[in-house]
Write a protein that holds these residues in place. Structure first.
Motif, PDB file in Angstrom:
ATOM      1  N   GLY A 321       0.837  -1.194   0.000  1.00 46.41           N
ATOM      2  CA  GLY A 321       0.000   0.000   0.000  1.00 46.41           C
ATOM      3  C   GLY A 321       0.870   1.241   0.000  1.00 46.41           C
ATOM      4  N   TYR A 322       0.334   2.321   0.545  1.00 47.65           N
ATOM      5  CA  TYR A 322       1.013   3.616   0.559  1.00 47.65           C
ATOM      6  C   TYR A 322       1.463   3.969   1.975  1.00 47.65           C
ATOM      7  CZ  TYR A 322      -1.369   4.154  -3.933  1.00 47.65           C
ATOM      8  OH  TYR A 322      -1.828   3.977  -5.202  1.00 47.65           O
ATOM      9  N   ILE A 323       2.433   4.859   2.054  1.00 48.29           N
ATOM     10  CA  ILE A 323       2.817   5.455   3.332  1.00 48.29           C
ATOM     11  C   ILE A 323       2.505   6.942   3.258  1.00 48.29           C
ATOM     12  CG2 ILE A 323       4.738   6.050   4.843  1.00 48.29           C
ATOM     13  CD1 ILE A 323       6.028   3.422   4.165  1.00 48.29           C
ATOM     14  N   VAL A 324       1.654   7.416   4.158  1.00 53.71           N
ATOM     15  CA  VAL A 324       1.241   8.818   4.192  1.00 53.71           C
ATOM     16  C   VAL A 324       1.576   9.373   5.568  1.00 53.71           C
ATOM     17  CG1 VAL A 324      -0.669  10.424   3.914  1.00 53.71           C
ATOM     18  CG2 VAL A 324      -0.632   8.311   2.580  1.00 53.71           C
ATOM     19  N   ASP A 325       2.394  10.429   5.580  1.00 48.20           N
ATOM     20  CA  ASP A 325       2.823  11.020   6.844  1.00 48.20           C
ATOM     21  C   ASP A 325       3.374   9.961   7.791  1.00 48.20           C
ATOM     22  OD1 ASP A 325       2.137  13.503   5.973  1.00 48.20           O
ATOM     23  OD2 ASP A 325       0.211  13.564   7.030  1.00 48.20           O
ATOM     24  N   PRO A 328       1.354   3.799   7.588  1.00 45.43           N
ATOM     25  CA  PRO A 328       1.023   2.864   6.508  1.00 45.43           C
ATOM     26  C   PRO A 328      -0.471   2.878   6.182  1.00 45.43           C
ATOM     27  CG  PRO A 328       1.384   1.678   8.570  1.00 45.43           C
ATOM     28  CD  PRO A 328       1.743   3.115   8.833  1.00 45.43           C
ATOM     29  N   LYS A 329      -0.798   2.860   4.899  1.00 52.27           N
ATOM     30  CA  LYS A 329      -2.173   2.778   4.421  1.00 52.27           C
ATOM     31  C   LYS A 329      -2.276   1.562   3.502  1.00 52.27           C
ATOM     32  CE  LYS A 329      -3.271   6.605   6.497  1.00 52.27           C
ATOM     33  NZ  LYS A 329      -4.155   6.587   7.687  1.00 52.27           N
ATOM     34  N   PRO A 330      -2.493   0.376   4.076  1.00 54.13           N
ATOM     35  CA  PRO A 330      -2.467  -0.856   3.267  1.00 54.13           C
ATOM     36  C   PRO A 330      -3.660  -0.976   2.322  1.00 54.13           C
ATOM     37  CG  PRO A 330      -3.122  -1.345   5.523  1.00 54.13           C
ATOM     38  CD  PRO A 330      -2.729   0.098   5.501  1.00 54.13           C
ATOM     39  N   ILE A 331      -3.394  -1.550   1.158  1.00 49.20           N
ATOM     40  CA  ILE A 331      -4.445  -1.888   0.192  1.00 49.20           C
ATOM     41  C   ILE A 331      -4.591  -3.403   0.106  1.00 49.20           C
ATOM     42  CG2 ILE A 331      -5.140  -1.740  -2.235  1.00 49.20           C
ATOM     43  CD1 ILE A 331      -3.614   0.862  -2.429  1.00 49.20           C
TER      44      ILE A 331
END
Length: 645
Positions: A321-325, A328-331
């Motif tokens: 997923g993405y890393i925001v600030d 982790p923001k898993p998809i």
């Protein structure tokens, strides 16, 4: 019917069609094919009235209603379903008449309009519009989202839905699958099979053409030839004709050589002078048969990998997923799979489910969020990014890319690194002459794709990660890629909406969706059946929901600190999104200006430069649309994670 009789079409000074004669009958489904730049889009402009013939006669029934996809990016805040519904121009006209009749108290007119509305399908118009939107990949909860809340690619899907909503006798479709994933493509194919009018379509997807067309028009060397049958039938007939032409040419060359030999031998002898002269005249009278000028075939092959680790890589409870600030923001989560030497894996799933995220993480361009991923010793990855500029530098030229790659690989790579060797290597990928010094940012999408392929082949990978590699490739280059992949001795992981490529290359499939990666038990035909069933289910849900009064459910209010957190997390993405939208607007203005200039320019150098500039603008627009979509998805993931936390 549509008739062209000795039609000549020019684009400025260039003759694209010369004395073309063809007839298209009502109800025929026509595939328009030819090399890039042959004149397909110009012929479309003749069909839709944008251009007029420069010579000859063109006719189409005046009463025919035309449906086509508007090329402008829609900028409106009206709901998606309303925007598509308005594509039914007949219905919109009748509803306006009803408003006027009611305002004037004209009961007779109202009665007539109500009858006409019933005939026009007013009672089920909204469900039909929603079915089109859902079929093209939108979710039920997006039906009433503002049009300008979607990315460029999704807005073009709405333009396609709007065109399909319009009652038409003739439908013109120019690359309708460009912004579609496989799910939407399968649905569109099924819809077009049911279309009863005349259809003319330009596409580089051979399986799509095979499924929906029964006539093929081929533009080649300013000639227009009609073939009965779909694209595969056209290929067979075309090859047979070319073989016959080549045989006739060879036979004629033998005869010419025989005549020339006689002339050379006896022209100086008085006793044979008349015979020699008669043969000279025979040569002059002989109708010259053109040599076989087949489309310049582009072929290449992947080199044998230096080693084949097995397994190539192993994933255990991995998260992507993405890393925001720094959060982790898993998809995708809990992925435990192995990739073995020699596997041919097709990755299936709807847009936004995580296919590209999976590939990017394996390619090491995105960080892994959790779990373990163990690479085999000597793993060498060749990565084709959906957005070519992820791996290319727009300001650099192809030769600079290859020189830098040679330095990164080092002298022990076993590959030639001298500049002349690199020039010759680029020439094998059709980068000849001054093209090796042309800035990548000014190249067309197809040229960028070929450069990425050249760089991948040079690295001798043992694992190929290909994310929509055919987006900018014409049919001939797609065939070359399929052949090269079939001969590749390593492992392939392929994301593509080109079913012909998937069928030719892959022998197993992974399904990406709902946060998981699972094996798909079946072949591509089974997947298409699954997609059609899903599309039918969504249409039925939409029909049921349209018959119910809307329930407004207000989202739970966020605490002030959560609002601040959400704003802080999304701010950089929204800023980049705004910059991307601004640049897309600038490019759209440039595109319009360049297209207009091509209609008036006469100098060859000016036409070539304007064409190159237009290709560069179109390519950058396509890249920005992909970027817009990715940014929107990132913002959506952040917002959904924050509101559900």
């Amino acid at each position: 019917m549509i008739t062209l009789k000795n039609v000549t079409l020019r684009r400025s000074a260039k003759v694209l069609l010369n004395s073309a004669t063809v007839t298209l009958n009502p109800g025929e489904k026509v595939g328009l094919v030819g090399r890039n730049g042959a004149g397909k889009s110009t012929l479309f402009a003749l069909f839709n009235g944008t251009l007029h013939e420069d010579g000859g006669d063109f006719s189409m029934p005046k009463a025919w209603r035309m449906g086509q996809v508007a090329q402008n990016m829609p900028e409106t805040d009206e709901p998606a379903s309303t925007f598509v519904l308005e594509g039914d121009t007949r219905l919109a006209e009748l509803r306006q008449r009803l408003v006027e009749a009611e305002a004037g108290g004209d009961g007779m007119e109202m009665a007539h309009v109500y009858t006409d509305l019933a005939d026009a399908g007013d009672h089920d118009a909204l469900p039909r519009a929603e079915a089109l939107i859902l079929g093209l990949g939108f979710s039920v909860d997006e039906l009433n989202n503002p049009v300008n809340s979607f990315s460029g690619g999704w807005r073009m899907r709405l333009q396609l839905a709007r065109a399909l909503m319009c009652p038409s006798d003739i439908l013109l479709l120019d690359e309708p699958t460009n912004h579609l994933d496989l799910d939407a493509l399968v649905w569109l194919e099924a819809w077009l099979k049911r279309y009863t009018g005349t259809m003319i379509v330009i596409s580089h997807d051979r399986e799509f053409l095979d499924a929906i067309t029964d006539v093929t028009l081929h533009i080649d060397q300013a000639k227009l030839t009609r073939y009965g049958g779909n694209y595969s039938a056209f290929e067979i007939l075309r090859s047979q004709q070319m073989e016959l032409q080549q045989a006739s040419f060879s036979k004629q060359q033998d005869k010419i050589a025989h005549l020339q030999k006689f002339i050379t031998r006896f022209k100086a002898q008085a006793s044979k002078a008349k015979q020699a002269q008669s043969r000279v005249k025979a040569l002059e009278r002989m109708e010259k048969i053109a040599p076989l000028l087949a489309d310049a075939e582009f072929t290449f092959g992947f080199k044998e990998p230096n080693n084949l680790p097995n397994p190539m890589l192993a994933m255990s409870e991995a998260s992507f997923g993405y890393i925001v600030d720094e959060q982790p923001k898993p998809i995708l989560q809990g992925i435990s799979k192995s990739v073995l030497a020699g596997q041919r894996i097709g990755i299936l799933g709807a847009n936004g489910q995580g296919k590209s995220t999976l590939v990017k993480t394996i390619a090491r361009t995105m960080p892994q969020l959790g779990g373990t991923m163990t690479e085999g010793k000597g793993l060498n990855i060749g990565y084709f990014a959906q957005q070519e500029l992820d791996v290319l530098r727009p300001q650099d030229n192809p030769l600079e890319h290859m020189i830098r790659l040679a330095k990164e690989q080092g002298p022990n790579s076993g590959e030639p690194s001298r500049e002349q060797d690199l020039r010759s290597y680029l020439g094998s990928f059709n980068f000849t002459g001054d093209m090796v010094k042309q800035a990548v940012g000014t190249m067309s999408g197809g040229e960028k794709a070929r450069l990425v392929l050249a760089m991948i082949v040079w690295q001798r990978p043992n694992l190929l990660l290909l994310d929509e590699p055919t987006n900018h490739l014409d049919l001939a280059t797609r065939e070359a890629l399929a052949m090269a992949l079939n001969e590749f001795e390593g492992t392939v992981m392929l994301v593509s909406h080109d079913r012909s490529l998937l069928r030719a290359v892959c022998d197993e499939f992974w399904m990406v969706g709902r946060g998981k990666v699972e094996p798909f038990d079946g072949d591509l035909d089974d997947y298409q059946k699954y997609l059609l069933e899903e599309s039918k289910r969504l249409r039925e849900e939409a029909k049921e929901s349209s018959n119910k009064p809307p329930v407004q459910k207000a989202p739970a209010p966020l605490a002030p600190e959560r609002k601040q957190q959400l704003a802080a997390q999304t701010k950089p993405f929204k800023k980049t999104l705004a910059q991307t939208e601004e640049r897309m607007g600038q490019l759209q203005t440039q595109k319009t200006a360049l297209e207009n200039s091509l209609l008036t320019l006469t100098a060859t150098d000016d036409i070539v430069q304007a064409s190159q500039d237009l290709d560069a603008v179109n390519s950058e627009l396509e890249d920005l649309e992909v970027k817009w979509l990715e940014l929107s998805e990132q913002i959506q993931h952040i917002e959904s994670a924050t509101t559900t936390a």
